[in-house]
Design a protein around this motif. Structure first.
Motif, short mmCIF file in Angstrom:
data_model
loop_
_atom_site.label_atom_id
_atom_site.label_comp_id
_atom_site.label_asym_id
_atom_site.label_seq_id
_atom_site.Cartn_x
_atom_site.Cartn_y
_atom_site.Cartn_z
N GLN A 1 -4.46 2.32 5.17
CA GLN A 1 -5.68 2.56 4.41
C GLN A 1 -6.46 1.25 4.30
O GLN A 1 -5.90 0.20 4.00
N GLY B 1 -2.25 10.39 11.70
CA GLY B 1 -1.74 9.38 10.77
C GLY B 1 -0.73 8.45 11.41
O GLY B 1 -0.35 8.59 12.57
N SER C 1 -5.43 4.97 8.91
CA SER C 1 -4.38 5.70 8.20
C SER C 1 -4.30 7.17 8.61
O SER C 1 -3.26 7.80 8.44
N SER C 2 -5.38 7.72 9.18
CA SER C 2 -5.37 9.15 9.50
C SER C 2 -5.66 9.47 10.97
O SER C 2 -5.53 10.62 11.37
N LYS D 1 0.84 -1.20 0.00
CA LYS D 1 0.00 0.00 0.00
C LYS D 1 0.87 1.25 0.00
O LYS D 1 1.85 1.33 0.73
N ARG D 2 0.52 2.23 -0.81
CA ARG D 2 1.23 3.50 -0.77
C ARG D 2 0.88 4.25 0.50
O ARG D 2 1.71 4.92 1.10
N GLU D 3 -0.38 4.13 0.93
CA GLU D 3 -0.81 4.78 2.17
C GLU D 3 -1.04 3.71 3.23
O GLU D 3 -2.07 3.03 3.26
#
Length: 158
Positions: free
Chosen positions: A98, A154, A149-150, A93-95
């Motif tokens: 998420q 984050g 993720s946040s 995952k890039r984030e």
């Protein structure tokens, strides 16, 4: 302790009554599992992982999968392997954190209840990662769970 927070089961993506693949996810990756057809040499398979697209198939044939991904991935950390007639695709995952409702954009989305359960499990994984001395395996959320993720600024990357 952390292994207790790993995915308990895989989700099936079924199209027209046929299982296309199974998948699961962690804070950092989405894993796809595709059962390979019998009697095809392993060198005949190919998998192309792009930032927002996945293509899987047998060389010389139309792709079995040729779809956009639900979210971008890190291509330099994503890979695929073949083992025991299963193609295992690991998408980084890039984030981190998420919650993906499906690996494929607009296809086989988890229902809202299943998505909420995934989000809660990922949030507990996050808590476990950030607090390694504590056991969150029996923890539960009541009501809405924040986005892992946040939540609170984050996920730390240190």
């Amino acid at each position: 302790m952390a292994e207790k927070l790993a995915p308990e089961k895989r989700h099936d993506f079924v199209h027209k009554g046929q299982k296309v693949f199974e998948w699961d996810q962690t804070l950092e990756e989405v894993n796809l599992y595709i059962t390979l057809p019998p009697n095809v040499h392993s060198k005949a398979f190919h998998c192309k992982i792009q930032s927002k697209h996945l293509e899987v198939g047998i060389k010389g044939n139309p792709p079995y999968l040729n779809h956009d991904l639900s979210a971008p991935v890190k291509t330099d950390c994503s890979f695929w392997t073949l083992e025991d007639d299963i193609m295992h695709i690991t998408l980084q995952k890039r984030e981190k954190g998420q919650t993906w409702a499906s690996p494929i954009l607009g296809q086989g989305q988890l229902d809202p209840y299943a998505t909420d359960l995934e989000q809660k499990r990922l949030m507990l994984q996050r808590f476990q990662e950030e607090n390694p001395g504590f056991d969150f395996s029996q923890a539960q959320f009541t009501g809405n769970c924040p986005d892992p993720s946040s939540f609170m600024g984050g996920i730390r990357s240190d």
